[in-house]
Scaffold this motif. Sequence first.
Motif, short mmCIF file in Angstrom:
data_model
loop_
_atom_site.label_atom_id
_atom_site.label_comp_id
_atom_site.label_asym_id
_atom_site.label_seq_id
_atom_site.Cartn_x
_atom_site.Cartn_y
_atom_site.Cartn_z
N UNK A 90 12.35 85.66 29.18
CA UNK A 90 13.46 85.92 30.09
C UNK A 90 14.82 85.84 29.41
N UNK A 91 15.02 84.93 28.46
CA UNK A 91 16.35 84.92 27.84
C UNK A 91 16.51 86.11 26.90
N UNK A 142 17.38 88.96 29.13
CA UNK A 142 18.75 88.78 29.62
C UNK A 142 19.77 89.20 28.56
N UNK A 161 9.51 73.51 35.75
CA UNK A 161 10.97 73.53 35.73
C UNK A 161 11.58 72.83 34.52
N UNK A 162 10.79 71.95 33.91
CA UNK A 162 11.38 71.15 32.84
C UNK A 162 11.57 71.99 31.58
N UNK A 163 12.74 71.79 30.96
CA UNK A 163 13.06 72.45 29.71
C UNK A 163 12.67 71.49 28.60
N UNK A 164 11.69 71.86 27.80
CA UNK A 164 11.18 70.91 26.81
C UNK A 164 11.45 71.39 25.40
N UNK A 191 36.11 75.46 26.77
CA UNK A 191 35.40 75.59 28.03
C UNK A 191 36.37 75.65 29.21
N UNK A 228 28.80 77.29 28.58
CA UNK A 228 29.67 76.27 27.98
C UNK A 228 29.87 75.08 28.93
N UNK A 234 19.39 81.86 33.15
CA UNK A 234 19.19 81.82 31.70
C UNK A 234 20.29 81.01 31.02
N UNK A 266 19.53 77.42 31.50
CA UNK A 266 18.37 76.98 30.72
C UNK A 266 18.71 76.85 29.23
N UNK A 267 19.51 77.79 28.71
CA UNK A 267 19.89 77.68 27.30
C UNK A 267 20.70 76.41 27.06
N UNK A 283 20.44 73.65 28.75
CA UNK A 283 19.51 72.52 28.82
C UNK A 283 18.68 72.42 27.55
N UNK A 284 18.28 73.57 27.02
CA UNK A 284 17.54 73.57 25.76
C UNK A 284 18.31 72.88 24.64
N UNK A 305 15.65 72.61 35.21
CA UNK A 305 16.57 73.64 35.71
C UNK A 305 15.83 74.46 36.74
#
Lengths: 249, 249, 249, 249, 249, 249
Positions: free
Chosen positions: A121-122, A125, A203-206, E92, F95, F125, F128-129, F131-132, F150
């Motif tokens: 998905x990223x 995107x 849901x968790x970003x690992x 930001x 950001x 996205x 999520x990025x 959070x990554x 997320x």
Amino acid sequence: MKTAKRNAIWLDELSTCEAKEAADIGTVVIFPVGSVEEHGRHLPLCTDSLQAEYIAVEVANKTRCLVAPPLRHGICNAGHNFPGTISIGFDTVFAVARDVLSELTRNGFCRIIVLSGHAGSSHITALKLAAQEAVKRKQDAGKRKTRIMVLSDYDFAYELKDKLSFDKNDGHAGAIETSRVMAIRPDLIKAKGEASFPSMPRFEIVADPERYFPSGVNGDPTQATHTKGKEINEYVIEQLTKLVDELKG
Amino acid sequence: MKTAKRNAIWLDELSTCEAKEAADIGTVVIFPVGSVEEHGRHLPLCTDSLQAEYIAVEVANKTRCLVAPPLRHGICNAGHNFPGTISIGFDTVFAVARDVLSELTRNGFCRIIVLSGHAGSSHITALKLAAQEAVKRKQDAGKRKTRIMVLSDYDFAYELKDKLSFDKNDGHAGAIETSRVMAIRPDLIKAKGEASFPSMPRFEIVADPERYFPSGVNGDPTQATHTKGKEINEYVIEQLTKLVDELKG
Amino acid sequence: MKTAKRNAIWLDELSTCEAKEAADIGTVVIFPVGSVEEHGRHLPLCTDSLQAEYIAVEVANKTRCLVAPPLRHGICNAGHNFPGTISIGFDTVFAVARDVLSELTRNGFCRIIVLSGHAGSSHITALKLAAQEAVKRKQDAGKRKTRIMVLSDYDFAYELKDKLSFDKNDGHAGAIETSRVMAIRPDLIKAKGEASFPSMPRFEIVADPERYFPSGVNGDPTQATHTKGKEINEYVIEQLTKLVDELKG
Amino acid sequence: MKTAKRNAIWLDELSTCEAKEAADIGTVVIFPVGSVEEHGRHLPLCTDSLQAEYIAVEVANKTRCLVAPPLRHGICNAGHNFPGTISIGFDTVFAVARDVLSELTRNGFCRIIVLSGHAGSSHITALKLAAQEAVKRKQDAGKRKTRIMVLSDYDFAYELKDKLSFDKNDGHAGAIETSRVMAIRPDLIKAKGEASFPSMPRFEIVADPERYFPSGVNGDPTQATHTKGKEINEYVIEQLTKLVDELKG
Amino acid sequence: MKTAKRNAIWLDELSTCEAKEAADIGTVVIFPVGSVEEHGRHLPLCTDSLQAEYIAVEVANKTRCLVAPPLRHGICNAGHNFPGTISIGFDTVFAVARDVLSELTRNGFCRIIVLSGHAGSSHITALKLAAQEAVKRKQDAGKRKTRIMVLSDYDFAYELKDKLSFDKNDGHAGAIETSRVMAIRPDLIKAKGEASFPSMPRFEIVADPERYFPSGVNGDPTQATHTKGKEINEYVIEQLTKLVDELKG
Amino acid sequence: MKTAKRNAIWLDELSTCEAKEAADIGTVVIFPVGSVEEHGRHLPLCTDSLQAEYIAVEVANKTRCLVAPPLRHGICNAGHNFPGTISIGFDTVFAVARDVLSELTRNGFCRIIVLSGHAGSSHITALKLAAQEAVKRKQDAGKRKTRIMVLSDYDFAYELKDKLSFDKNDGHAGAIETSRVMAIRPDLIKAKGEASFPSMPRFEIVADPERYFPSGVNGDPTQATHTKGKEINEYVIEQLTKLVDELKG
């Protein structure tokens, strides 16, 4: 669109003069994008690239559109930490796609399909944001309108899961991908493949997705066959052909 | 370096497991970089890409090194405004090279040759800056030291100008490039080619370099032959082979 | 170009009104760029800056052009890790040059020579990319066309190597640079200097170039004399003067 | 701090070896920052640069600290659109300051005063953010702690307004600046100067500040004298000297 | 400006159609910006946000202007390392303000007050740079001119220090802020508060400002009262109301 | 997790000391993200924000977790060009989220749910990025592991479509969203709403999505009721509560 006289399928196999002619008659361009990502023990790292490029070339053979030189690298999430994966940054994929689309439209190639063999998905995107930037630029009077589609060939391939009796969760390196590689490059099938339906956190970003996904496979590659792969590829080619025809109009 | 058992030349035709093995035994990787740039009426836009990739594959055949999936787009200056050219930004080339080198070294591939078929100075600078970033990262104890070379195959090809009686100014789309394409992909020779020795401004930065360079050729392609192309390619392969051997040590 | 009545050589020693007059009559501007980089035990860190600024001022005295306030910092590669070197980033040099050129042209100063005392290839690339951005901007009707040259004074100085019987590899902190500093600022000669012709890796990008280059000198400074320095400087001034005249036209 | 034996005031007039010695004994460095900005009909564009550099050199003469090669360009707000102004971007000033401070501390120069002749608030903010980045980097054990001050010499000069009977609103190109330039570079006084106390919008951000500020002057330059300028400069030198002493401790 | 019929105060409580009507009649918009920053033991982290939002809502009630959804995060310097502080980057804050202002003006809301409850100098600079970018964009013919003000409500609140007999150094979490929170959200007063007039380094940029500022308070909160808070808030509302009226004109 | 004694639900209503206590006992934090986007004639622009914040507060009431101050702006695609929409850039959302998550973890809040009321794919996205980046940072020994989720509350809400007999294509401003707003802020229902099931291009990236989507509605808001809204909200609260409990463990 007039008929092209050239033989070449790949845009960069044209000379500068031939490229001008192709742009002048409104030739549609497919820009294939792949990845270098683990696909289990049985499939090569280039699995995504080879599917997108195969489809693009076949569609070009049928429709006389052109295939732009591919981007062979993408953004990998679940497979990021596996050996062999080469995951490039979100901003990097965006920048390449933005620059290539900008140059294609400068050349007058303004009907474009970005066809990604990788469906993360990223990754998608990043490609869509690049396409958005291209279509938002104002059109000069008298020029063709820029029209860009962004899709993964898996948007079509997954439509056949039921028909082929594949598991509804079949995905990365599963029955569909394995079948398709069998039909395109059987020499690159490395092993039999083993079924695996990993349960990734919803849901968790690992940081270590491979912990949940040790096989690097999501699906049952043992159900893959060359014949099914051929059927899937033909279906995808047919659907892409329709999109090219829509853009020609 | 132990001997690799694999057949594949292209890194991304390996599976994840095969990639791990190849990294573990210290396999050298060549990362070919090309461009999509006008090369006169007689040569294809992919002239730079196909030379670098051809050389890389031949060297891999001889040395058992691997070839990473190429970057097919580069930074074009003089040819920027010609039809068919797809020039991507300086920051974009830098970003792809930085990310690919970073991922190769994460994988343990730490002996790398970035081989560019395109020799433009900002293009090469972008690749060198990316390599600098990679080699400046501190090495963990016990790991192989990262060693990266950046060059254009033209750094070697130009050494043969005298021997082949080519003009000392022979360059873009001239006798050398035309000979080499004749030897690699004769089907892509589009026309005879005409001699042209344009006089570009020595210091001025111009927005329309094509004004000084209308043929898109710098040299005399009529002096090109298939035999000379073969001789040049063999010489370049020989030199690259030495570099791979140096990195293996 | 009308004749300027002002006395000042430095653009920023003008008042706002004087600057307007100078721009209105089409005055050429030289923008000197230097570096802070080791130049052996015998030369100062400002060796590059002082040469470029000296030449610029002399040319301005002869041609009535103006000298913009210099950028005294550049991108250093081989000398990066030596004590005293202040190497700023590629993007930083680009940004300063881009902003200064943009503001000069906003002011109507549209004939500009970026004269770098430092000739490193990434440093020069950064300056050229900035100039490209400036010349690509569309010109308003009725305005003078923006014309920008980017060069190092070493592009000229090296042409005298044969005539002065200097080694053909003479370079950084060698006979030419030492001679020139002797002629410009003899008080800054710190020591006699020792010959050194280091062998840098041809293609490898290394994190510790000083390992191959411990003296920080590439050439034979013992061959340097004040007289030779004067001759070189005069030659460079003469060549630059021609470029200013070309831009005035 | 041990006593330096060198004669040079400017850091880049040292050789690499001399720079090493200076860093080793903990020499304080002043980094002067100026601007190229209109200062009315009577003062030169370099008014800010010359004040900061004059002060830095005088303080170095008294304290044996070093002066780093200056940044001669800054961020101009109110004077942005006047002829002659060369205003560079916020990110550009930040980048130069960040890179220079990073390289100074790499060299072991870890007591630094950034002395700006220009006092615009976004200009000062850019310098402060760069200093913040430098001081936040963790110190290796056993090394001197990095200490950086950022100020404008106007922070001190304005303290004398009352004593010199200058208007409390005296500012840009007013009595103080004019007096100081009279004392430093009387040859650059272009005209008598006229009093002007413009009323800028208190909160509105305008694209055309010159509309509110047509003279480019904020103060009464007719009250300026050489003697007052000398007094101000001496006071500023005295205050800066205290700061250098504080950093030496 | 015609009279608005809507009830909503908050811009984002309008529907798309109501937003269009509000823009069409030239409604002024206040964009409140806050921070999450320690304010001593006695005040909540949202002290800055709640003051700016309270004032914005009150002014909107009086003037029929709208309040844009707030930015609740800012750039904190002195309080950066305290527990609870959430300081976001300079770039930001700039990016959010730039994007929001760009979208407001796209919508036709071109009279805007950016009202910050936080008055840190880099925070305010980021907001001002964003506003500058917005006002510098060229206006299309026939459209209202974009006018933007940037201020902190403390620019007004501090004007009352004398009248309220507060210390002239009263600042962060001191008598003024405490009084105002008492009047706005008395339930968020956590403790009595203790006077503290820390002495921060005048010019030094430090990584650990909390060392000079252990209480997180600059002023004497014991002098705070609900009545004084009400008086301050009313004064600020009155001043803001004048600014809204000025922008309506 | 020990039991918190505080009353506050919002993280920034705590004092610095209270924030420290909350972090020390491992309190989970929900960071709500919304948008300012058209939602048809019948719903307010803040529809996404208010749902996410309502859910967050309710879950905090049940679980004693905290709610961080929200980000009220997001990335809008389909609704981008409608009046009232304030769409901020991809890099901007990234950001803010990156900085907020970085500061929360610096504070010791390392169990975080990013809860977005807006479910656009590039918006998600970006979150999520961010959070990554946060979870990839190495953990210091002895510290709690950073865990971040997320999600959009619509990931749960859509699970009830069948049960509530809503159309399977119900989406933006449709029956679900309208029901939920009816239950949360009935005063913000502007009109009855009209059913609309627009057909957006499946793959084409268009500059004017509103052409395919003139009503700004995707679904049948006439089927919405307060009761259904309450049921949906309760279900979402229940699911979120489970996630909070999972993170507490």
